[in-house]
Write a protein that holds these residues in place. Structure first.
Motif, PDB file in Angstrom:
ATOM      1  N   ALA A  38       0.835  -1.205   0.000  1.00  0.00           N
ATOM      2  CA  ALA A  38       0.000   0.000   0.000  1.00  0.00           C
ATOM      3  C   ALA A  38       0.871   1.258   0.000  1.00  0.00           C
ATOM      4  O   ALA A  38       0.558   2.242  -0.682  1.00  0.00           O
ATOM      5  N   PHE A  39       1.986   1.215   0.740  1.00  0.00           N
ATOM      6  CA  PHE A  39       2.903   2.355   0.734  1.00  0.00           C
ATOM      7  C   PHE A  39       3.521   2.548  -0.641  1.00  0.00           C
ATOM      8  O   PHE A  39       3.667   3.683  -1.122  1.00  0.00           O
ATOM      9  N   CYS A  40       3.864   1.447  -1.294  1.00  0.00           N
ATOM     10  CA  CYS A  40       4.443   1.519  -2.639  1.00  0.00           C
ATOM     11  C   CYS A  40       3.455   2.157  -3.618  1.00  0.00           C
ATOM     12  O   CYS A  40       3.822   3.020  -4.412  1.00  0.00           O
ATOM     13  N   ILE A  41       2.210   1.741  -3.552  1.00  0.00           N
ATOM     14  CA  ILE A  41       1.179   2.301  -4.441  1.00  0.00           C
ATOM     15  C   ILE A  41       0.965   3.780  -4.132  1.00  0.00           C
ATOM     16  O   ILE A  41       0.820   4.598  -5.040  1.00  0.00           O
ATOM     17  N   MET A  42       0.965   4.124  -2.838  1.00  0.00           N
ATOM     18  CA  MET A  42       0.773   5.515  -2.448  1.00  0.00           C
ATOM     19  C   MET A  42       1.907   6.394  -2.985  1.00  0.00           C
ATOM     20  O   MET A  42       1.665   7.482  -3.512  1.00  0.00           O
ATOM     21  N   VAL A  43       3.142   5.916  -2.891  1.00  0.00           N
ATOM     22  CA  VAL A  43       4.278   6.692  -3.397  1.00  0.00           C
ATOM     23  C   VAL A  43       4.230   6.780  -4.913  1.00  0.00           C
ATOM     24  O   VAL A  43       4.531   7.819  -5.503  1.00  0.00           O
ATOM     25  N   ARG A  44       3.815   5.708  -5.553  1.00  0.00           N
ATOM     26  CA  ARG A  44       3.753   5.706  -7.026  1.00  0.00           C
ATOM     27  C   ARG A  44       2.706   6.683  -7.548  1.00  0.00           C
ATOM     28  O   ARG A  44       2.874   7.280  -8.607  1.00  0.00           O
ATOM     29  N   LEU A  45       1.623   6.876  -6.813  1.00  0.00           N
ATOM     30  CA  LEU A  45       0.551   7.759  -7.259  1.00  0.00           C
ATOM     31  C   LEU A  45       0.778   9.231  -6.908  1.00  0.00           C
ATOM     32  O   LEU A  45      -0.036  10.070  -7.285  1.00  0.00           O
ATOM     33  N   ARG A  46       1.841   9.531  -6.205  1.00  0.00           N
ATOM     34  CA  ARG A  46       2.140  10.930  -5.871  1.00  0.00           C
ATOM     35  C   ARG A  46       2.435  11.721  -7.135  1.00  0.00           C
ATOM     36  O   ARG A  46       3.014  11.216  -8.082  1.00  0.00           O
ATOM     37  N   GLU A  47       2.029  12.977  -7.117  1.00  0.00           N
ATOM     38  CA  GLU A  47       2.312  13.832  -8.266  1.00  0.00           C
ATOM     39  C   GLU A  47       3.744  14.346  -8.236  1.00  0.00           C
ATOM     40  O   GLU A  47       4.412  14.391  -9.257  1.00  0.00           O
ATOM     41  N   GLU A  48       4.221  14.748  -7.076  1.00  0.00           N
ATOM     42  CA  GLU A  48       5.583  15.260  -6.949  1.00  0.00           C
ATOM     43  C   GLU A  48       6.456  14.152  -6.364  1.00  0.00           C
ATOM     44  O   GLU A  48       6.258  13.732  -5.233  1.00  0.00           O
ATOM     45  N   LYS A  49       7.414  13.706  -7.146  1.00  0.00           N
ATOM     46  CA  LYS A  49       8.304  12.633  -6.711  1.00  0.00           C
ATOM     47  C   LYS A  49       9.750  13.077  -6.866  1.00  0.00           C
ATOM     48  O   LYS A  49      10.093  13.762  -7.808  1.00  0.00           O
ATOM     49  N   THR A  50      10.552  12.647  -5.929  1.00  0.00           N
ATOM     50  CA  THR A  50      11.994  12.827  -6.037  1.00  0.00           C
ATOM     51  C   THR A  50      12.619  11.449  -6.150  1.00  0.00           C
ATOM     52  O   THR A  50      11.937  10.433  -6.016  1.00  0.00           O
ATOM     53  N   SER A  51      13.902  11.411  -6.367  1.00  0.00           N
ATOM     54  CA  SER A  51      14.562  10.106  -6.449  1.00  0.00           C
ATOM     55  C   SER A  51      14.528   9.395  -5.103  1.00  0.00           C
ATOM     56  O   SER A  51      14.492   8.170  -5.043  1.00  0.00           O
ATOM     57  N   THR A  52      14.493  10.154  -4.012  1.00  0.00           N
ATOM     58  CA  THR A  52      14.411   9.552  -2.680  1.00  0.00           C
ATOM     59  C   THR A  52      13.067   8.875  -2.469  1.00  0.00           C
ATOM     60  O   THR A  52      13.010   7.739  -1.989  1.00  0.00           O
ATOM     61  N   THR A  53      11.977   9.556  -2.823  1.00  0.00           N
ATOM     62  CA  THR A  53      10.664   8.943  -2.642  1.00  0.00           C
ATOM     63  C   THR A  53      10.476   7.757  -3.579  1.00  0.00           C
ATOM     64  O   THR A  53       9.843   6.772  -3.203  1.00  0.00           O
ATOM     65  N   ARG A  54      11.021   7.833  -4.777  1.00  0.00           N
ATOM     66  CA  ARG A  54      10.964   6.673  -5.670  1.00  0.00           C
ATOM     67  C   ARG A  54      11.755   5.510  -5.094  1.00  0.00           C
ATOM     68  O   ARG A  54      11.353   4.357  -5.212  1.00  0.00           O
ATOM     69  N   GLY A  55      12.878   5.797  -4.482  1.00  0.00           N
ATOM     70  CA  GLY A  55      13.675   4.756  -3.844  1.00  0.00           C
ATOM     71  C   GLY A  55      12.923   4.093  -2.700  1.00  0.00           C
ATOM     72  O   GLY A  55      12.955   2.871  -2.554  1.00  0.00           O
ATOM     73  N   TYR A  56      12.232   4.903  -1.882  1.00  0.00           N
ATOM     74  CA  TYR A  56      11.417   4.336  -0.803  1.00  0.00           C
ATOM     75  C   TYR A  56      10.287   3.481  -1.360  1.00  0.00           C
ATOM     76  O   TYR A  56       9.961   2.423  -0.822  1.00  0.00           O
ATOM     77  N   GLY A  57       9.666   3.948  -2.427  1.00  0.00           N
ATOM     78  CA  GLY A  57       8.599   3.172  -3.049  1.00  0.00           C
ATOM     79  C   GLY A  57       9.103   1.856  -3.616  1.00  0.00           C
ATOM     80  O   GLY A  57       8.456   0.815  -3.457  1.00  0.00           O
ATOM     81  N   ASN A  58      10.261   1.898  -4.269  1.00  0.00           N
ATOM     82  CA  ASN A  58      10.839   0.665  -4.809  1.00  0.00           C
ATOM     83  C   ASN A  58      11.246  -0.297  -3.705  1.00  0.00           C
ATOM     84  O   ASN A  58      11.057  -1.508  -3.825  1.00  0.00           O
ATOM     85  N   MET A  59      11.790   0.240  -2.613  1.00  0.00           N
ATOM     86  CA  MET A  59      12.171  -0.611  -1.500  1.00  0.00           C
ATOM     87  C   MET A  59      10.946  -1.285  -0.881  1.00  0.00           C
ATOM     88  O   MET A  59      10.956  -2.481  -0.605  1.00  0.00           O
ATOM     89  N   SER A  60       9.868  -0.540  -0.715  1.00  0.00           N
ATOM     90  CA  SER A  60       8.663  -1.142  -0.145  1.00  0.00           C
ATOM     91  C   SER A  60       8.029  -2.134  -1.113  1.00  0.00           C
ATOM     92  O   SER A  60       7.432  -3.125  -0.686  1.00  0.00           O
ATOM     93  N   CYS A  61       8.180  -1.927  -2.410  1.00  0.00           N
ATOM     94  CA  CYS A  61       7.685  -2.887  -3.395  1.00  0.00           C
ATOM     95  C   CYS A  61       8.445  -4.207  -3.293  1.00  0.00           C
ATOM     96  O   CYS A  61       7.846  -5.281  -3.308  1.00  0.00           O
ATOM     97  N   VAL A  62       9.752  -4.134  -3.178  1.00  0.00           N
ATOM     98  CA  VAL A  62      10.564  -5.342  -3.050  1.00  0.00           C
ATOM     99  C   VAL A  62      10.271  -6.053  -1.731  1.00  0.00           C
ATOM    100  O   VAL A  62      10.177  -7.287  -1.683  1.00  0.00           O
ATOM    101  N   ILE A  63      10.080  -5.306  -0.654  1.00  0.00           N
ATOM    102  CA  ILE A  63       9.736  -5.911   0.632  1.00  0.00           C
ATOM    103  C   ILE A  63       8.392  -6.616   0.541  1.00  0.00           C
ATOM    104  O   ILE A  63       8.209  -7.720   1.058  1.00  0.00           O
ATOM    105  N   SER A  64       7.435  -5.989  -0.118  1.00  0.00           N
ATOM    106  CA  SER A  64       6.123  -6.606  -0.299  1.00  0.00           C
ATOM    107  C   SER A  64       6.230  -7.909  -1.079  1.00  0.00           C
ATOM    108  O   SER A  64       5.616  -8.919  -0.729  1.00  0.00           O
ATOM    109  N   TRP A  65       7.028  -7.902  -2.144  1.00  0.00           N
ATOM    110  CA  TRP A  65       7.217  -9.119  -2.948  1.00  0.00           C
ATOM    111  C   TRP A  65       7.906 -10.209  -2.139  1.00  0.00           C
ATOM    112  O   TRP A  65       7.524 -11.375  -2.197  1.00  0.00           O
TER     113      TRP A  65
END
Length: 124
Positions: A38-65
């Motif tokens: 859910a955190f990964c989806i929330m970060v992915r749907l954000r309008e303003e993203k930085t490389s840090t927030t994308r990194g957090y989203g990718n990390m939570s995606c891998v943890i979920s998997w």
């Protein structure tokens, strides 16, 4: 998460297999996987993203998997071809089918490059 881990492992650890039906490990990992997904989806749907927030989203995606894969393999084991006593769905071992069903979680990964900060040059 640590408090939920303690509560889930202490209350049911005496009578059930950790990855069996109602097991504490599968319950804990399922909740952790769903929340990190859910955190990964929330970060992915954000309008303003930085490389840090994308990194957090990718990390939570891998943890979920990883949580999903651990639950599947903990419940059904790593089934090989010709192993007697494995759970099968339409002739396919359940762990192999579970691996294919968990794979789309990785489609939520996105590149960490800075998309809007590119310099544009006008060629004349």
């Amino acid at each position: 998460f640590p408090v939920f881990f303690v509560i889930s492992s202490v209350s049911l650890s005496a009578h059930a297999h950790p990855f069996g039906i109602g097991g504490w490990a599968s319950t804990y990992l399922s909740v952790c996987g769903l929340l990190s997904g859910a955190f990964c989806i929330m970060v992915r749907l954000r309008e303003e993203k930085t490389s840090t927030t994308r990194g957090y989203g990718n990390m939570s995606c891998v943890i979920s998997w990883l949580c999903a894969i651990i639950v599947v393999y903990g419940r059904y084991g790593v089934a090989g071809v010709g192993v007697v006593g494995t759970t099968r769905v339409a002739g396919i071992p359940a762990s192999v089918l579970g691996t294919f069903l968990c794979a789309p979680i990785l489609l939520l990964l996105e590149g960490e490059g800075a998309g809007s900060s590119r310099k544009k040059y006008q060629v004349s």
